[in-house]
Design a protein around this motif. Sequence first.
Motif, PDB file in Angstrom:
ATOM      1  N   LEU A  85       0.890  -1.168  -0.076  1.00 17.59           N
ATOM      2  CA  LEU A  85      -0.107   0.151   0.050  1.00 17.59           C
ATOM      3  C   LEU A  85       0.645   1.186  -0.045  1.00 17.59           C
ATOM      4  O   LEU A  85       0.667   2.223  -0.769  1.00 17.59           O
ATOM      5  N   ASN A  86       1.854   1.078   0.849  1.00 16.08           N
ATOM      6  CA  ASN A  86       2.843   2.405   0.691  1.00 16.08           C
ATOM      7  C   ASN A  86       3.518   2.738  -0.517  1.00 16.08           C
ATOM      8  O   ASN A  86       3.664   3.925  -1.046  1.00 16.08           O
ATOM      9  N   SER A  87       3.868   1.586  -1.206  1.00 19.96           N
ATOM     10  CA  SER A  87       4.273   1.810  -2.356  1.00 19.96           C
ATOM     11  C   SER A  87       3.523   2.144  -3.505  1.00 19.96           C
ATOM     12  O   SER A  87       3.854   3.128  -4.147  1.00 19.96           O
ATOM     13  N   ALA A  88       2.122   1.883  -3.418  1.00 22.05           N
ATOM     14  CA  ALA A  88       1.465   2.176  -4.256  1.00 22.05           C
ATOM     15  C   ALA A  88       1.105   3.800  -4.325  1.00 22.05           C
ATOM     16  O   ALA A  88       0.691   4.457  -5.096  1.00 22.05           O
ATOM     17  N   ILE A  89       0.911   4.157  -2.762  1.00 23.93           N
ATOM     18  CA  ILE A  89       0.758   5.654  -2.800  1.00 23.93           C
ATOM     19  C   ILE A  89       1.998   6.564  -3.155  1.00 23.93           C
ATOM     20  O   ILE A  89       1.624   7.512  -3.981  1.00 23.93           O
ATOM     21  N   GLU A  90       3.210   6.054  -2.790  1.00 27.10           N
ATOM     22  CA  GLU A  90       4.267   6.705  -3.507  1.00 27.10           C
ATOM     23  C   GLU A  90       4.302   6.774  -5.057  1.00 27.10           C
ATOM     24  O   GLU A  90       4.833   7.746  -5.405  1.00 27.10           O
ATOM     25  N   HIS A  91       4.043   5.603  -5.535  1.00 25.40           N
ATOM     26  CA  HIS A  91       3.843   5.488  -7.036  1.00 25.40           C
ATOM     27  C   HIS A  91       3.136   6.726  -7.644  1.00 25.40           C
ATOM     28  O   HIS A  91       3.156   7.325  -8.731  1.00 25.40           O
ATOM     29  N   GLN A  92       1.765   6.771  -6.988  1.00 17.19           N
ATOM     30  CA  GLN A  92       1.104   7.674  -7.255  1.00 17.19           C
ATOM     31  C   GLN A  92       1.340   9.182  -7.267  1.00 17.19           C
ATOM     32  O   GLN A  92       1.253  10.185  -8.102  1.00 17.19           O
ATOM     33  N   LEU A  93       2.428   9.548  -6.061  1.00 14.92           N
ATOM     34  CA  LEU A  93       2.866  10.748  -5.811  1.00 14.92           C
ATOM     35  C   LEU A  93       4.093  11.275  -7.017  1.00 14.92           C
ATOM     36  O   LEU A  93       3.980  12.152  -7.191  1.00 14.92           O
ATOM     37  N   THR A  94       4.604  10.134  -7.240  1.00 16.50           N
ATOM     38  CA  THR A  94       5.693  10.507  -8.280  1.00 16.50           C
ATOM     39  C   THR A  94       5.525  10.335  -9.541  1.00 16.50           C
ATOM     40  O   THR A  94       6.074  10.668 -10.410  1.00 16.50           O
ATOM     41  N   GLU A  95       4.161   9.529  -9.908  1.00 17.48           N
ATOM     42  CA  GLU A  95       3.800   9.225 -11.461  1.00 17.48           C
ATOM     43  C   GLU A  95       2.584   9.933 -11.388  1.00 17.48           C
ATOM     44  O   GLU A  95       1.602   9.346 -11.301  1.00 17.48           O
ATOM     45  N   PRO A  96       2.497  11.503 -11.748  1.00 14.92           N
ATOM     46  CA  PRO A  96       1.210  11.989 -12.082  1.00 14.92           C
ATOM     47  C   PRO A  96       0.274  11.350 -12.919  1.00 14.92           C
ATOM     48  O   PRO A  96      -0.988  11.142 -12.572  1.00 14.92           O
ATOM     49  N   LYS A  97       0.690  10.793 -14.020  1.00 18.65           N
ATOM     50  CA  LYS A  97      -0.114  10.149 -14.863  1.00 18.65           C
ATOM     51  C   LYS A  97      -0.435   8.579 -14.744  1.00 18.65           C
ATOM     52  O   LYS A  97      -0.968   7.947 -15.397  1.00 18.65           O
ATOM     53  N   ALA A  98       0.040   8.318 -13.384  1.00 16.54           N
ATOM     54  CA  ALA A  98      -0.080   6.537 -13.193  1.00 16.54           C
ATOM     55  C   ALA A  98      -1.760   6.441 -12.981  1.00 16.54           C
ATOM     56  O   ALA A  98      -2.492   7.042 -12.563  1.00 16.54           O
ATOM     57  N   ARG A  99      -2.063   5.266 -13.647  1.00 19.86           N
ATOM     58  CA  ARG A  99      -3.321   4.811 -13.268  1.00 19.86           C
ATOM     59  C   ARG A  99      -3.729   4.354 -11.712  1.00 19.86           C
ATOM     60  O   ARG A  99      -2.896   4.026 -10.818  1.00 19.86           O
ATOM     61  N   LEU A 100      -4.990   4.680 -11.514  1.00 23.08           N
ATOM     62  CA  LEU A 100      -5.532   4.483  -9.833  1.00 23.08           C
ATOM     63  C   LEU A 100      -5.744   3.024  -9.623  1.00 23.08           C
ATOM     64  O   LEU A 100      -6.373   2.785  -8.433  1.00 23.08           O
ATOM     65  N   ASP A 101      -6.175   2.178 -10.679  1.00 20.92           N
ATOM     66  CA  ASP A 101      -6.549   0.925 -10.431  1.00 20.92           C
ATOM     67  C   ASP A 101      -5.976   0.183  -9.444  1.00 20.92           C
ATOM     68  O   ASP A 101      -6.702  -0.541  -8.546  1.00 20.92           O
ATOM     69  N   GLN A 102      -4.658   0.256  -9.513  1.00 21.81           N
ATOM     70  CA  GLN A 102      -3.967  -0.670  -8.407  1.00 21.81           C
ATOM     71  C   GLN A 102      -4.058   0.079  -7.222  1.00 21.81           C
ATOM     72  O   GLN A 102      -4.392  -1.054  -6.011  1.00 21.81           O
ATOM     73  N   LEU A 103      -3.923   1.121  -6.661  1.00 16.43           N
ATOM     74  CA  LEU A 103      -4.468   1.842  -5.194  1.00 16.43           C
ATOM     75  C   LEU A 103      -5.899   1.335  -5.132  1.00 16.43           C
ATOM     76  O   LEU A 103      -5.893   0.875  -3.688  1.00 16.43           O
ATOM     77  N   GLY A 104      -6.709   1.548  -6.018  1.00 15.92           N
ATOM     78  CA  GLY A 104      -8.313   1.474  -5.738  1.00 15.92           C
ATOM     79  C   GLY A 104      -8.326   0.117  -5.243  1.00 15.92           C
ATOM     80  O   GLY A 104      -9.116  -0.268  -4.238  1.00 15.92           O
ATOM     81  N   MET A 105      -7.634  -1.071  -6.046  1.00 20.76           N
ATOM     82  CA  MET A 105      -7.790  -2.360  -5.706  1.00 20.76           C
ATOM     83  C   MET A 105      -7.257  -2.763  -4.301  1.00 20.76           C
ATOM     84  O   MET A 105      -7.805  -3.669  -3.495  1.00 20.76           O
ATOM     85  N   LEU A 106      -6.181  -2.113  -3.925  1.00 20.83           N
ATOM     86  CA  LEU A 106      -5.394  -2.506  -2.632  1.00 20.83           C
ATOM     87  C   LEU A 106      -6.336  -1.919  -1.655  1.00 20.83           C
ATOM     88  O   LEU A 106      -6.387  -2.525  -0.535  1.00 20.83           O
ATOM     89  N   LEU A 107      -6.542  -0.686  -1.735  1.00 19.97           N
ATOM     90  CA  LEU A 107      -7.676  -0.293  -0.585  1.00 19.97           C
ATOM     91  C   LEU A 107      -8.983  -0.936  -0.389  1.00 19.97           C
ATOM     92  O   LEU A 107      -9.318  -1.256   0.663  1.00 19.97           O
ATOM     93  N   LYS A 108      -9.674  -1.284  -1.617  1.00 20.45           N
ATOM     94  CA  LYS A 108     -10.862  -2.189  -1.235  1.00 20.45           C
ATOM     95  C   LYS A 108     -10.268  -3.398  -0.799  1.00 20.45           C
ATOM     96  O   LYS A 108     -11.393  -4.028   0.061  1.00 20.45           O
ATOM     97  N   GLY A 109      -9.150  -4.055  -1.224  1.00 18.70           N
ATOM     98  CA  GLY A 109      -9.181  -5.281  -0.488  1.00 18.70           C
ATOM     99  C   GLY A 109      -8.825  -5.172   0.842  1.00 18.70           C
ATOM    100  O   GLY A 109      -8.894  -6.378   1.713  1.00 18.70           O
ATOM    101  N   ILE A 110      -8.609  -4.232   1.443  1.00 18.56           N
ATOM    102  CA  ILE A 110      -8.341  -3.992   3.074  1.00 18.56           C
ATOM    103  C   ILE A 110      -9.675  -3.544   3.891  1.00 18.56           C
ATOM    104  O   ILE A 110     -10.168  -4.196   4.629  1.00 18.56           O
TER     105      ILE A 110
END
Length: 1913
Positions: free
Chosen positions: A1530-1555
């Motif tokens: 989860l931490n890696s996904a957050i940092e990826h979103q912060l460093t990559e403005p154009k990154a897709r939200l799919d992975q972060l959303g699924m991780l959050l939903k899985g928890i």
Amino acid sequence: MTVWRKIGNSPKYGVVIYHFKAKGQTILPLVVGDTVVIREESDDWYFGYATKNKSVVGIFPKNYIHLREATIVQSGSIETIIPKEPSIAQEITSVVREWCLYWKNQYVEDDPNFDTVQDMIHDLLIWRKEITSRKITAEQLKDLKQKVSAKIDLGNALLNLDLVVRDEEGNILNPESASVVRIYREHVDVADRLKREMQGDKDAPVETKASVGATYNLYVRMVNFVCRVDDCEILINLYDAKDMNYICENFIVKWDKEKLQKDPDFLSSIRVVFTDLDAKDRQREKVFLVFQIVRCGVMDYKDAEDKKQTRGLRRPFGAAAMDITEKLKGSVSNTSMTDDEEDFIPFLQCGDKEFMDSCVRKTVTGKEINHRGQGIFASLKLLKGDIKQIREDFPHVVQPSTTVVRKMGFPDVILPDLVRNDIYITIIEGEFNRGSKTADKNVEVSMLVCNKQGEVLKEVINPGCGSEGSSEYKTLIYYHEDKPKWLEIVKVAVSTEIEFRGLHLKFLFKHKSRNETKDRNEKPFAMAFVKLLNKNGTTLKDEEHDLLLYKIDNKKEDKMHQAYLDLPSTLKELEASNIAGSGHYGPSGSGTHSRLPKIPLFCGPYSLSYKDSFKVSTYVCSTKLTHNVDLLGCLKWQKILNENDTASLKKHLTCLMRVDGEEIVKFLQDLLDSLFYILMQNTVSDLYDNLVFDALVYIIGLVADSRYYQFRPILDAYINSFSITTAYNKLMSILKEYVDNANEDTDHEPSFRQAMKSLEYIFKFIIRSRELFAMLNENRGKQQFEIMLKQLIQSIGGMMLYTSDRTVRAQGYALRNMPATISDILKVFNAVELSQLFVEFLNHVPKSRLKIQKIKFFEDLVQTELFSKRECREVLLPMMLCQIRDMMEAQDEMSACIKVLSSIMDHLFNPSKPLYHENDVGTIMEIILRTVIQTTIKTHAENMAEFEDCVEIKGDCVAVLLNILRQMSEAQYVSYISRYTLLTDLEDFLMEIMMLFQNLITSSVYQHDWMEMIMLQNSIILRALRCFAHTISDRFSNPFQYQLWNNFFHCAISFLTQDHLQLENFSASKRNKIISKYKDMRREMGFEIRSMWKGLGNNKKSFIPEMVGPLLEMTLIPETELRKATIPIFFDMMVCEFNQPSQKGIKGNFKEVENEMINQMDVLVEGGRGDEQYMQLFKDTLLNLCSGSDLIRKQGLEFVEMITKLLQRLLEYRHIIQDEIKDHRMSCIVNLLDFYNEIGRQEMYVRYLHKLHNMHLDCDNFTEAAHTLILYAKLLNWSDDRLSTILQSERFPEATTHRELKEMLYHHIIQYFEKGKMWEKGIDLCKEISGLYENELFDYEKLSWILRRQAALFESIMKEMRPDPEYFRVGYFGRGYPSFLQNKVFIYRGKEYERLQDFNGRMQTLFPNSELMKTLSAPSDEIKESPKQYLQINAVTPVMEMHQKFVNKQVSEKILKYYQMNEVQLFTYSRRIDEGGSNIANIWQEKTNMTTASPLPGILCWFPVTQTIVYKVSPIETAIETLDSSNKKLNSAIEHQLTEPKARLDQLGMLLKGIVDAAVMGGISNWKHFYSDDFADNDKDREFVKQLKEHTKTQAVLIKDGMWVHKRKCPEVQKPFHAYLEEKHLEWLQMIESEYNIKVAEKVSGTSTLKRFQSLSVVSLDRLSSMYPPSPTQGMKKWKQTKRAVGGSLTNVSSSPAITVSPSPNKATYTRVQSVWVKADKGDKSTPMKGLQTKVNKKLTNKRASQVSNASSSDSPDSSNRNSLEHPIELNEQITPRRPPRPESEKERRNSQRLSAQFTHMGHLPGASPGMISLPNTTASFISYTSTENCDSGDDDGPPPLPVKHSENSKLSFDAPPLPSRQSLTPTKTPRKSKPSVKASQSLELNSNPLETAPPLLPEKITPSRSFDGESL
């Protein structure tokens, strides 16, 4: 009970016809084609063995075996099976069996010759069937043998099998029955023939003397004629399409439909043989078989039903032609020909106005014919031999009723009984004036043969074979044609010459009417004639004749029938007569005779027609008639003598020598009779003797010429029938007169040379005449004749003394032809005396003159009867050998001399009487043996510039030498050696011949497939060496001649180790053949070597250690008896060296033998020598010998043990190098490296280092290649010492000192590390070598270069992307693997980007027969002992060993990343243990830690596991690890979103939903009972519960941050999803508070700030050593001692995350925190406190950037000044998104900025930047990652207010501003208390001294988007 019965007196022999694959102890499996020998039988079974493996016996079913008749001969232990079938059939069987094995391999290997070999096998089987059918004649069998032999030879050549030589009968040549030179010549001939056939010239004819006179026949059988025609004639002939003429007479078939219906045998009787064809006819450019169809009936076939039509008219109907050129040039038919191939020949019908010749030409031009199914079916065969021979050989083909058609002309050979008087007339064409008629005539020509009285001869005209002779011939009729063209051939055969006188051909021309009534009234309208003999008695010339046409006045009567004979018959006669004047006349205009003056020319009813013409051609084929006047005059010599016309006779005799040879050979016998009769006429002898002699030698020379070679049998037959008894006197006296005047200028000089050329037949006539005279006169005058003959021979010998150029040609002719006279002279002269005359004759020839002719004389002399007589050889042989020896020593005509010696040795070989020629062999041995040896040595040398024909004579010279040695007896060997009285001479001889033997063995002059020749050579050399061994032992032991003994040993061992004697490499059949003929020659030579070694005595030390290698090579040969006999020699060497005297007494060791043994063993075993049996035998033999010796027992046993280990490793390595798997080869090399390093064999160690290095380069393993070279470099030092031979490198030959070579190696190693992206290792080497340049060599130029290279490596670490290698555990279970892999586990380092699936595929490709295990459970003993291959593969995690240099240092994660994945030796993996059933909370895990033999990467890409530790992990520990892993993701996904403005939200959303909505896996609810207070009943569990809760709180904070990021980046379409997540998040928070008693500070995440509670490293915790867990107690104590406070706003300035490492009192652990320091403004007097920096886990980048927030805190009045020195803000970690490269201006601006104050301590490093630290590798203990977080649940302080600008942007809870391209982290000032994590063992202190400089400039348009709460840990 089965009853077994013995098989009769002899075992049965059978062939397997079905596969028998049953298994059992007593069952013998069989394959189709196997041959078996049957010993016993029962009702249904046989007992025996297969011939391919006689050692295995068993039973097999009877119905699987086909019995064959055979004889089984038992000779000792060798059993020979002789099938009762022809030898050629046996050979075919053996060959096909052998070929099939290679044929199958060709199929597997997709060999292009597969189909060719298959066709060859098919042909051989068909021929074998034909041979065994016993339905072919002896001649056919002979020819078939030749075809089979040629096919077998060609197949053997294609398959690279041995060449087979045969005798004249086609059987395999037995080497015991033939001389060496003959066997060699047979090999050469077969090889040359095969070479031509392989090059595609197998059909090219070879013109030889034997083939010149050969007769061929074309057999034609007409099967059917399909055509819409009634009665007709079919004319069959051979047609030359190039010259457009017919070759043979016509064969006429009367095609009668009524006869066809009535006679069923009519079609089968149409057979014809065109005979007398010769080699020239076969080589014609284009030959056709032509069928001319002549319709017999009415004028127009449409009027056939009209009875008024004239019948019996011959009309052209059509033609058919078939190209038979290839059939004539092809192979001769020699089989039974029962299955004839029928050819269809299309039929072409003539046009209405088309001539037959025109139709024939159309059919042969090759144009497509629209035959409409009409044509002729025929079968053709080419047969060799005269007509009598083919009738005997092919009686079923050439039957008595078969018609024989002759060629129009003579055959190659005109036999004496051949009498022909044939004239072939070709009626060509005519031109006829229509006269008063309105249409052209239908001309029919009738030909008659009349005598001078005008009478017609009966039955002398023959239009073709197949029809009877007739008195009249009628041509074809062309309808209304004034210029008909017939080209019809008719033969006129007249029996005797008398009848020819006055004979003439008469042609009558008649118009044929369609109406029969009119036709009866038609009379001939013209006549033409031609006389067959001229007035001078010669025949009509063979040419075209323009005949004169005479009109016939039918109203007048020809009262004198022959009156027209006085008229001119041809145009030439008319021109030559006075009637037509003297002008030239010829055909012109419309009429042939139009230019002739119109002078009336008539006789009776005949008057010359000037407007009409007629042309014929004639060809005379007669043995009685000739065109030549002089030839006719010589034949009629009696008439001329009677007329006393001496001048005419002289003229005829003189002109006879200018007559063409073809005309003379026709009348050969008559001419010779005439000449001898003239010679014996006493009255005129003086006038004609010389002329007659000159004519005789001319005719004899003509026959002796190669053009007329085929007439020699005719001349021989004439001599046998010669009857003039006194001719010898005149012939001898005239010949002697010519010889005596040879050097004079006479008119008879040409005749004299011709006489020398014709000596053979002149002597034949002389001897034959003398025999007849002696027979009639009771041998009267014998003595006088012998004197005359002797004087004649002496005169010829005296002529040889002349040295003038005038006689040189005659002398050459004499040398060439004198040997041919011997057979005739011996009939009347003493052989020994004749031999002496020939010796005198040869001695008269000057040495420098006619050398090649002299050699040719010797060669011919050997073939004569004179040389066959022993007493004559005693006279001739010494003279011949001396002259040959002199020429060989002078290097004159070497090839010819060797050829003569070959002939001599072949002639003297008599296997039935081996001692018959003993004296002759002794003479050869004494005179020329040494010369032959020396010549062989010279010709075998490489540089043979003086011998141009060296290549050609090598084989002949060796064959001669071998033949001499073969025929020498043991006594002659001893006798020859005893001739050398001086030891030096004997030593030179022995050195020469042993050197020659060794050269012949090592580089044979014979081709590799000449196995018979090579084995014969070996047997001869073996015999000779055994004889020479006794001589060396007896005469050169005292004094000892080292070089001679040494040469013998090396020669003998070369002989023994040559490839051609390694029987184990051959097929079973070939091996059995060799053993049956020659035995195993290696064993005999080995025993001889052992005997010689024993005979050395005290001189053995001279061969130590030089002979260790050769003797070792000998003992490695896989022959058990040889090994047993020769291995003890090594013990003898060891004892000998051990006892060598030294200064201290004896040497006391055998190091030289040991060293040489190791060196040679390595080379030989790698080269393919040796096996496990040898290793065991070597060990047992030497152990026994060493154990029995008190002197060297200890050292000997150690030596044997070491050699055994070496052999084991070398055999293993050799077995593996044959495999394509290079990984295995590398493993074996490493094993050898370890062994050689252990025993201190540096030279072998270096050798295998190079091999390993090269293999790594081939596989692009640059890192491993570099590590390999490092081992090499460690053997060197940084000194200028000279390199020893051992350490020298072929790659760097210019390096002569240690330093030079080590420096070069380092540069290459650095290059390899750079290619392998192991920059850290390259930096270490750069530092070492830079120290050398700076402090030792003071070479600053090189120093600057290496420092630049080092800097580039540093830069690569921080900037270039380096993929993380994966590691895999591979278990090899089962006995199917090589011994070094069996039941062992290895750790493999994967290739770049290679994942588990890819690695699995690679391993299964390497082991295609392996089975992949499905579980990680330990394999059972059954699997381990199974013969199969099992693979167990899984991924493993490396465990990093922390270097001491990193302790208490802030290190960039990019730097640490290398050490996490490299230089590791400890690996771990986990697997689930199902002890708790389906309940996850009760599932235990098993963790395995493995230690490898060496760190990875190393000199291999894999290493074996040396230690394995397995322990269990409890469910709560599993829960902690699972929760921790989830947090990291989860931490890696957050940092990826912060460093990559154009990154897709799919992975972060699924991780959050899985928890927050863990509907499937259950989430933390699976471990609910772990949170209860009742769970922990001991301190350990309580500690685990605390850790679990801390991780849960951390997750809550991360979820809060993730929800905030998700909200800011969520697009409109995902707003509902985000709302759903918000709802679930609140429910999840309420759940953990209510059910798990875990309080979270904030429950609403919509407007929350992003807080940093934990610093999470990208290094995963499962890669840490779980064997050393941190002590929670120690960690808490340490934490309580440390207090931290951080204030100010956050700005991102560092380029990569920094990790601060601290040691632990228990086991090394580390804690990673975010490093943050904020400087207060000027009004704030507070000092910045040291605090823990919060880690941001993100993707590492190598760009340095900084940002300053534009949000002002409450105590920062000037918040807009981002570059103010009063507000410096430092971070050591930056969140950097991916973006395009900066422009150069921006780079320069940013590079000009000053460094952060926090990293002042790194300023001394060139180019240092925050987070860039790389230090040399040092030994470190294990470390673990530890994080800190906010864990004070009792703190109710709320979060501080947002900065002004941030709060303005965040007034609305759900309207957060969009994320910019780069982010800055802005914490609040308000500090918060925090408690350390229970996992933290020690906090890390930061440098508290700020750098008093301005912060870096922020990029424009950057808005802080992420804030922290006021307290960081």
